[in-house]
Write an enzyme that holds these catalytic residues in place. Sequence first.
Site, PDB file in Angstrom:
ATOM      1  N   TYR A 240       0.636  -1.260   0.007  1.00  0.00           N
ATOM      2  CA  TYR A 240       0.034  -0.022  -0.091  1.00  0.00           C
ATOM      3  C   TYR A 240       0.867   1.195  -0.101  1.00  0.00           C
ATOM      4  CZ  TYR A 240      -3.638  -3.206   1.205  1.00  0.00           C
ATOM      5  OH  TYR A 240      -4.572  -4.346   1.080  1.00  0.00           O
TER       6      TYR A 240
ATOM      7  N   GLU B 116      -1.305 -16.728 -10.147  1.00  0.00           N
ATOM      8  CA  GLU B 116      -0.090 -15.830 -11.151  1.00  0.00           C
ATOM      9  C   GLU B 116       1.183 -16.303 -10.862  1.00  0.00           C
ATOM     10  OE1 GLU B 116      -0.792 -11.811 -10.422  1.00  0.00           O
ATOM     11  OE2 GLU B 116      -2.756 -11.779 -11.266  1.00  0.00           O
TER      12      GLU B 116
ATOM     13  N   CYS C 226      -6.429  -5.527  -7.744  1.00  0.00           N
ATOM     14  CA  CYS C 226      -6.271  -5.255  -6.290  1.00  0.00           C
ATOM     15  C   CYS C 226      -6.029  -6.147  -5.432  1.00  0.00           C
ATOM     16  CB  CYS C 226      -7.505  -4.647  -5.925  1.00  0.00           C
ATOM     17  SG  CYS C 226      -8.858  -5.654  -6.058  1.00  0.00           S
ATOM     18  N   HIS C 227      -5.841  -7.546  -6.037  1.00  0.00           N
ATOM     19  CA  HIS C 227      -5.216  -8.598  -5.183  1.00  0.00           C
ATOM     20  C   HIS C 227      -3.730  -8.428  -5.098  1.00  0.00           C
ATOM     21  CE1 HIS C 227      -5.280  -9.904  -9.395  1.00  0.00           C
ATOM     22  NE2 HIS C 227      -4.325 -10.703  -9.175  1.00  0.00           N
TER      23      HIS C 227
ATOM     24  N   ASN D  61     -12.486  -1.172  -5.260  1.00  0.00           N
ATOM     25  CA  ASN D  61     -12.348  -1.188  -6.570  1.00  0.00           C
ATOM     26  C   ASN D  61     -13.544  -2.157  -7.141  1.00  0.00           C
ATOM     27  OD1 ASN D  61     -11.405  -2.071  -9.046  1.00  0.00           O
ATOM     28  ND2 ASN D  61      -9.899  -3.637  -8.297  1.00  0.00           N
TER      29      ASN D  61
END
Length: 163
Positions: free
Chosen positions: A99, A158, A131-132, A123
């Site tokens: 963040y 991912e 946002c993950h 979001n």
Amino acid sequence: MWTVVDSPVGELRLVEHEGDLTAIEFSPFAEPDAPGSGPARGPRDDEHPVLVRAREQLAAYFAGDLTEFDLPLAPRGTPWQQSVWEQLRAIGYGETSSYGQVAARLGRTNAASRAVGLANGRNPIPIVIPCHRVVGADGTLTGYAGGLERKQVLLRLEQRGLF
């Protein structure tokens, strides 16, 4: 218009307005036009071109074959939220950012981390606006509107896609 698709993180409702993807919602869903459920979604349309493209790209993403989405997006939010969401799109597939790092890229101090977190939590198009990929300063998984379990699944997916 909207449709619902299956995914490894549960059913997702995809919402389109005027040719743009405006929302991806995690189940359980609020009634499409119920008070407090966000903008009116109109009727279900499983064949709307934008929703078909979104469904195809999400399927490719979950299969590990797509690392960057190419969809017309129109997330609704404040100018601050829009700037945060734009920064989220710059976080690469399989990468994470804190963040504080997002705040710094916006020219703000680490003190703006909480404001970044609030914008991140609002979001409307998760997964596509990733946002993950935002984690705590120490790398731990923190808050996710879809739940930490979903966040973990997306990040693992991912990581597998990089090898």
